[in-house]
Write a protein that holds these residues in place. Sequence first.
Motif, short mmCIF file in Angstrom:
data_model
loop_
_atom_site.label_atom_id
_atom_site.label_comp_id
_atom_site.label_asym_id
_atom_site.label_seq_id
_atom_site.Cartn_x
_atom_site.Cartn_y
_atom_site.Cartn_z
N SER A 126 -5.22 8.24 2.56
CA SER A 126 -5.44 7.44 3.76
C SER A 126 -4.16 7.30 4.58
O SER A 126 -4.18 7.43 5.80
CB SER A 126 -5.98 6.06 3.38
N ALA A 162 -11.00 -1.22 -0.28
CA ALA A 162 -9.67 -0.64 -0.08
C ALA A 162 -9.47 -0.24 1.37
O ALA A 162 -8.42 -0.52 1.97
CB ALA A 162 -9.49 0.57 -1.01
N TRP A 168 -11.02 7.69 0.16
CA TRP A 168 -11.88 6.50 0.04
C TRP A 168 -13.26 6.69 0.66
O TRP A 168 -14.27 6.27 0.10
CB TRP A 168 -11.17 5.28 0.63
N THR A 182 -6.68 -2.18 3.90
CA THR A 182 -5.62 -1.40 4.53
C THR A 182 -5.72 -1.46 6.05
O THR A 182 -4.73 -1.73 6.74
CB THR A 182 -5.71 0.07 4.09
N LEU A 205 -8.74 5.09 -6.59
CA LEU A 205 -8.34 4.29 -5.44
C LEU A 205 -6.84 4.39 -5.21
O LEU A 205 -6.37 4.52 -4.08
CB LEU A 205 -8.73 2.82 -5.64
N ILE A 206 -6.07 4.31 -6.31
CA ILE A 206 -4.61 4.36 -6.19
C ILE A 206 -4.18 5.70 -5.60
O ILE A 206 -3.37 5.76 -4.67
CB ILE A 206 -3.96 4.11 -7.56
N THR A 247 0.84 -1.21 0.00
CA THR A 247 0.00 0.00 0.00
C THR A 247 0.87 1.26 0.00
O THR A 247 0.58 2.22 -0.72
CB THR A 247 -0.92 0.02 1.23
N MET A 294 -15.81 -1.04 -4.24
CA MET A 294 -14.35 -0.91 -4.33
C MET A 294 -13.71 -0.02 -3.26
O MET A 294 -12.75 -0.45 -2.62
CB MET A 294 -13.95 -0.42 -5.73
N PRO A 295 -14.20 1.21 -3.04
CA PRO A 295 -13.51 2.05 -2.04
C PRO A 295 -13.56 1.43 -0.65
O PRO A 295 -12.56 1.47 0.08
CB PRO A 295 -14.30 3.36 -2.07
N ALA A 336 -4.94 6.08 -1.84
CA ALA A 336 -4.03 5.46 -0.87
C ALA A 336 -3.14 6.53 -0.24
O ALA A 336 -2.82 6.46 0.95
CB ALA A 336 -3.17 4.41 -1.57
#
Lengths: 302, 335
Positions: A102, A276, A252, A280, A95-96, A43, A272-273, A99
């Motif tokens: 987050s 993620a 996210w 994590t 999403l990428i 991540t 999806m979010p 990261a």
Amino acid sequence: MTEIASPVPPKTGNLRWAALREFWRYFSVNKGAVIGLWVFVVTVLIAIFAPVLAPHSAEQVFSKSILVPPVWQQGGSSMFILGTDAVGRDILSRLIHGARFSLAIGLVVVTIAMISGVTLGVIAGYFRGWVDAAIMRVMDIILAFPSLLLALVLVSILGKGLFNAMLAIALVLQPHFARLARAAVMSEKTREYVTSAKVAGAGHIRLMLVTILPNCLGPLIVQATLSFSNAILEAAALGFLGLGAQPPTPEWGTMLSGARDLITRAWWVVTMPGLAILVTVLAINLVGDGLRDALDPKLKRS
Amino acid sequence: MLRYILHRLALIVPTFIGITLVAFGLVRLLGSDPVALLAGERVMSPERHALLSEQFGFNRPIWEQYLDFVLSALQGDFGISIRTKTAVLDQFLTLFPATVELALFAMLFAILIGIPAGIFAAVKRGSWFDQVTMGAALVGYSMPIFWWGLLLIIVVSGMLGWTPVSGRIGLQFFFRPITGFMTIDSLIHGNWPAFVSALRHLILPSIVLGTIPLAIIARQTRSAMLEVLGEDYVRTARSKGLSPRRVIGIHAFRNALIPVITTIGLQVGMLMAGAILTETIFSWPGIGKWMIEAIGRRDYATVQGGLLIVALVVMVVNLFVDVLYALVNPRIRVQ
């Protein structure tokens, strides 16, 4: 055990290395913790190399490709592997890039909460008396409120946005650090090595920071890991409720805030979010469990 | 015991002062214009500003305002929403049963699954059941529950069509609230279909709100059981030839229960936080949704009063749990 029990007294460098190796031996017993650590490392790498890895930018709108399903579903396109959202942005790319948010949230919140919490806790545990009473009452009061509600009200008054959300979350997480640091300092303070340092003429600040604090690090590191995952969850919750990071930020939780209306039409926008976030947070909690087992001497070899 | 209760009650006073200070201070210190915040308005004429300022008592010294705030709160006056023209306490009281009903069912779900799962995991330590249960517990503990709720709606309500998507009861049912608990009220009125409808509406929200407590209870039960199973008295019970069921059920479990009860008590604040998200997702007309809506329409008189009441409720429940704990565990009383 054989290599540690060497008769030659090791140099300081070796000692540190040996300590690290011993730590790793205990940590790696826990398979889940090792897996969690790997997922976390991946991540972090994704966050660092986000602009290189993401097929599109996080905010680029493809107005002709609204709510395209993921590639494996009928109607999906290889251009958008995880599909697109209601405005036509690539979910995978968001999403990428998310990261980064987050992990940054976790890092900033834990740093603020830890520095202020540990400082207050060490002062309280070291000086005791009315200083202790005053600091710990304030911490008790913060803990008397349901954390998310207090954070919500704080953010709504300070103003929506990621920065205020991080401040509010740091504030509600800090009492845990203060309590731990205080308890640890109180139990260490009466040990002989502290008395000897005091006799040798060490001042208050040196005693607190150099003599005592390093010996209380174990539980604080575990708490920092748990707070890291907590911070990500709370920030995502605030984003979901519309008070954290504001759209179009690819955070996210914020990505999920408008998704409730889409649950029957576009499951991928919702799924999806959250996945993620879950992966994590789970990875960090696995690491936290492993750290607790490895750093807590009471549990060792049990 | 009485001394312990009195000591514990005395500790309430500073907490109460602190809670009221926070609720009082948040609106006055952090906001740019407390008058506008409390009135829930963004733009207002200078005349109206002056009038409201007078009405809220902002022209008086701050300590007098605070004293007034606390004395009113002690008499049950938590302010009046300028927007809806209703007393904050009245709003709270009409919505509170919905949150309590949801929280009780969530805890029921968490306890009924969490405690047996934790016991079995401890007894069969290292088995696949133990590993799967503890893995699942960690997933539950890491769950963003607002997403979990959306996911359950997609699968259970959407694809399977088993449960309703939102609300407390089917729209066709209407009866006078007596207790405010839909499940109890429908039974009092003898309306069986309404009872079933209320239960069906409770399923998903209870699962969502109960997931994190379930994970915590399962983990706590397991570790408490493991600790107790290693004790001498359990070995004695075993060597006396008692059946494993009796050893685990009576000798071990009873003693393992004490930390588990504390854990359950500690979930109250967490349930309130979780209720905010759960009620938002399922349009559940309770305290959490009420607070979010008040924040959304910038009705800070309600936010301030609501925050204060919620904190006081959590405080009282924690007091109750502590006293209960001391009753069960005499060691606490001596300290």
